[in-house]
Scaffold this motif. Structure first.
Motif, PDB file in Angstrom:
ATOM      1  N   ALA A 168       6.587  16.841  35.817  1.00 43.04           N
ATOM      2  CA  ALA A 168       6.273  18.267  35.923  1.00 43.04           C
ATOM      3  C   ALA A 168       5.885  18.851  34.565  1.00 43.04           C
ATOM      4  CB  ALA A 168       7.457  19.040  36.501  1.00 43.04           C
ATOM      5  N   ARG A 169       6.259  18.157  33.487  1.00 36.76           N
ATOM      6  CA  ARG A 169       5.968  18.594  32.126  1.00 36.76           C
ATOM      7  C   ARG A 169       4.915  17.705  31.460  1.00 36.76           C
ATOM      8  NH1 ARG A 169      10.373  19.882  34.251  1.00 36.76           N
ATOM      9  NH2 ARG A 169      11.507  21.745  33.648  1.00 36.76           N
ATOM     10  N   ASN A 170       4.303  16.827  32.256  1.00 41.42           N
ATOM     11  CA  ASN A 170       3.329  15.856  31.752  1.00 41.42           C
ATOM     12  C   ASN A 170       3.905  15.001  30.623  1.00 41.42           C
ATOM     13  OD1 ASN A 170       1.187  16.601  33.514  1.00 41.42           O
ATOM     14  ND2 ASN A 170       0.864  18.420  32.251  1.00 41.42           N
ATOM     15  N   ALA A 171       5.196  14.763  30.664  1.00 40.72           N
ATOM     16  CA  ALA A 171       5.877  13.984  29.633  1.00 40.72           C
ATOM     17  C   ALA A 171       5.918  12.509  30.023  1.00 40.72           C
ATOM     18  CB  ALA A 171       7.297  14.513  29.442  1.00 40.72           C
ATOM     19  N   LYS A 172       5.738  11.656  29.031  1.00 43.44           N
ATOM     20  CA  LYS A 172       5.758  10.210  29.234  1.00 43.44           C
ATOM     21  C   LYS A 172       7.037   9.636  28.617  1.00 43.44           C
ATOM     22  CE  LYS A 172       1.427  10.290  30.649  1.00 43.44           C
ATOM     23  NZ  LYS A 172       1.188  10.547  32.007  1.00 43.44           N
ATOM     24  N   PRO A 173       7.610   8.590  29.233  1.00 42.31           N
ATOM     25  CA  PRO A 173       8.821   7.983  28.678  1.00 42.31           C
ATOM     26  C   PRO A 173       8.533   7.396  27.300  1.00 42.31           C
ATOM     27  CG  PRO A 173       7.896   6.583  30.395  1.00 42.31           C
ATOM     28  CD  PRO A 173       7.103   7.862  30.396  1.00 42.31           C
ATOM     29  N   ALA A 174       9.490   7.556  26.393  1.00 41.22           N
ATOM     30  CA  ALA A 174       9.271   7.125  25.014  1.00 41.22           C
ATOM     31  C   ALA A 174      10.593   6.823  24.323  1.00 41.22           C
ATOM     32  CB  ALA A 174       8.515   8.220  24.250  1.00 41.22           C
ATOM     33  N   THR A 175      10.456   6.257  23.138  1.00 39.11           N
ATOM     34  CA  THR A 175      11.588   6.017  22.252  1.00 39.11           C
ATOM     35  C   THR A 175      11.156   6.429  20.846  1.00 39.11           C
ATOM     36  OG1 THR A 175      13.236   4.384  21.541  1.00 39.11           O
ATOM     37  CG2 THR A 175      10.966   3.607  21.750  1.00 39.11           C
ATOM     38  N   ILE A 176      12.102   6.553  19.937  1.00 36.62           N
ATOM     39  CA  ILE A 176      11.805   6.874  18.547  1.00 36.62           C
ATOM     40  C   ILE A 176      11.703   5.565  17.777  1.00 36.62           C
ATOM     41  CG2 ILE A 176      12.545   8.104  16.473  1.00 36.62           C
ATOM     42  CD1 ILE A 176      11.949   9.983  18.814  1.00 36.62           C
ATOM     43  N   GLN A 177      10.551   5.320  17.167  1.00 31.59           N
ATOM     44  CA  GLN A 177      10.356   4.093  16.402  1.00 31.59           C
ATOM     45  C   GLN A 177      11.410   3.996  15.300  1.00 31.59           C
ATOM     46  OE1 GLN A 177       6.336   4.214  14.958  1.00 31.59           O
ATOM     47  NE2 GLN A 177       5.475   3.625  16.923  1.00 31.59           N
ATOM     48  N   GLY A 178      11.888   2.776  15.101  1.00 33.30           N
ATOM     49  CA  GLY A 178      12.892   2.546  14.060  1.00 33.30           C
ATOM     50  C   GLY A 178      14.316   2.631  14.566  1.00 33.30           C
ATOM     51  N   THR A 179      14.481   2.983  15.856  1.00 35.33           N
ATOM     52  CA  THR A 179      15.837   3.082  16.416  1.00 35.33           C
ATOM     53  C   THR A 179      16.119   1.957  17.399  1.00 35.33           C
ATOM     54  OG1 THR A 179      15.158   4.537  18.249  1.00 35.33           O
ATOM     55  CG2 THR A 179      15.810   5.605  16.173  1.00 35.33           C
ATOM     56  N   GLU A 180      15.210   0.971  17.463  1.00 37.56           N
ATOM     57  CA  GLU A 180      15.357  -0.123  18.415  1.00 37.56           C
ATOM     58  C   GLU A 180      16.610  -0.949  18.109  1.00 37.56           C
ATOM     59  OE1 GLU A 180      12.733   0.193  16.336  1.00 37.56           O
ATOM     60  OE2 GLU A 180      11.113   0.866  17.631  1.00 37.56           O
ATOM     61  N   HIS A 181      17.131  -1.603  19.160  1.00 36.27           N
ATOM     62  CA  HIS A 181      18.296  -2.478  19.029  1.00 36.27           C
ATOM     63  C   HIS A 181      17.984  -3.798  19.715  1.00 36.27           C
ATOM     64  CE1 HIS A 181      20.724   0.938  17.728  1.00 36.27           C
ATOM     65  NE2 HIS A 181      20.224   1.618  18.752  1.00 36.27           N
ATOM     66  N   ASP A 182      17.936  -4.865  18.961  1.00 36.93           N
ATOM     67  CA  ASP A 182      17.692  -6.198  19.520  1.00 36.93           C
ATOM     68  C   ASP A 182      16.467  -6.230  20.430  1.00 36.93           C
ATOM     69  OD1 ASP A 182      19.970  -7.273  18.231  1.00 36.93           O
ATOM     70  OD2 ASP A 182      21.252  -6.517  19.857  1.00 36.93           O
ATOM     71  N   GLY A 183      15.400  -5.589  20.005  1.00 37.10           N
ATOM     72  CA  GLY A 183      14.164  -5.587  20.778  1.00 37.10           C
ATOM     73  C   GLY A 183      14.131  -4.627  21.944  1.00 37.10           C
ATOM     74  N   GLY A 203       6.494  13.505  13.740  1.00 38.46           N
ATOM     75  CA  GLY A 203       6.049  12.698  12.622  1.00 38.46           C
ATOM     76  C   GLY A 203       5.440  11.360  13.020  1.00 38.46           C
ATOM     77  N   GLY A 204       4.877  11.277  14.212  1.00 38.49           N
ATOM     78  CA  GLY A 204       4.260  10.040  14.654  1.00 38.49           C
ATOM     79  C   GLY A 204       5.240   8.931  14.977  1.00 38.49           C
ATOM     80  N   LYS A 205       6.515   9.261  15.080  1.00 39.10           N
ATOM     81  CA  LYS A 205       7.527   8.243  15.331  1.00 39.10           C
ATOM     82  C   LYS A 205       7.806   8.007  16.809  1.00 39.10           C
ATOM     83  CE  LYS A 205       9.931   8.628  10.981  1.00 39.10           C
ATOM     84  NZ  LYS A 205      11.230   8.607  10.347  1.00 39.10           N
ATOM     85  N   ILE A 206       7.156   8.752  17.664  1.00 40.03           N
ATOM     86  CA  ILE A 206       7.381   8.581  19.097  1.00 40.03           C
ATOM     87  C   ILE A 206       6.517   7.432  19.597  1.00 40.03           C
ATOM     88  CG2 ILE A 206       7.079   9.614  21.372  1.00 40.03           C
ATOM     89  CD1 ILE A 206       7.946  12.239  20.206  1.00 40.03           C
ATOM     90  N   GLN A 207       7.150   6.494  20.277  1.00 39.89           N
ATOM     91  CA  GLN A 207       6.448   5.345  20.837  1.00 39.89           C
ATOM     92  C   GLN A 207       6.607   5.370  22.349  1.00 39.89           C
ATOM     93  OE1 GLN A 207       7.917   1.608  19.428  1.00 39.89           O
ATOM     94  NE2 GLN A 207       6.609   0.429  20.770  1.00 39.89           N
ATOM     95  N   GLN A 208       5.498   5.473  23.041  1.00 39.73           N
ATOM     96  CA  GLN A 208       5.539   5.490  24.496  1.00 39.73           C
ATOM     97  C   GLN A 208       5.984   4.123  25.019  1.00 39.73           C
ATOM     98  OE1 GLN A 208       2.489   7.897  26.257  1.00 39.73           O
ATOM     99  NE2 GLN A 208       2.333   6.495  27.984  1.00 39.73           N
ATOM    100  N   ILE A 209       6.836   4.123  26.054  1.00 42.78           N
ATOM    101  CA  ILE A 209       7.317   2.894  26.690  1.00 42.78           C
ATOM    102  C   ILE A 209       7.141   3.044  28.199  1.00 42.78           C
ATOM    103  CG2 ILE A 209       8.926   2.306  24.830  1.00 42.78           C
ATOM    104  CD1 ILE A 209      11.207   3.459  26.525  1.00 42.78           C
TER     105      ILE A 209
END
Length: 91
Positions: free
Chosen positions: A14-29, A44-50
């Motif tokens: 409803a908000r045209n939002a895509k699932p994402a994570t913040i780059q650099g916060t990953e854990h074991d892939g 700051g360009g740190k959002i990575q769509q998943i």
């Protein structure tokens, strides 16, 4: 508050939002901080769509709740959300 995948997807779409994570916060892939990529908003360009599959696998594995707001007090649509563990002592 919900853990229902359909409710979460409806809220995001409803908000045209895509699932994402913040780059650099990953854990074991796996994705780290779960968030959404909202149109016109960049952290700051740190959002990575998943994929939704990766987002929900992480969400379910962490056993968290999705706390969200539909509308602001003035009636406009709200993008506020957070994920929170029901096991937190200060929750």
């Amino acid at each position: 508050m919900t853990t229902n995948h359909d409710v979460i997807q409806r809220w995001a779409r409803a908000r045209n939002a895509k699932p994402a994570t913040i780059q650099g916060t990953e854990h074991d892939g796996r994705p780290g901080v779960l968030t959404f990529n909202f149109p016109g908003w960049r952290e700051g360009g740190k959002i990575q769509q998943i994929t939704w599959d990766d987002w929900f696998k992480t969400f379910d594995a962490r056993r968290v709740n999705f706390i969200y707001q539909e509308q602001k007090s003035d009636g406009r649509q709200s993008n506020f959300f957070r994920t929170e563990s029901p096991d937190r002592q200060d929750a």
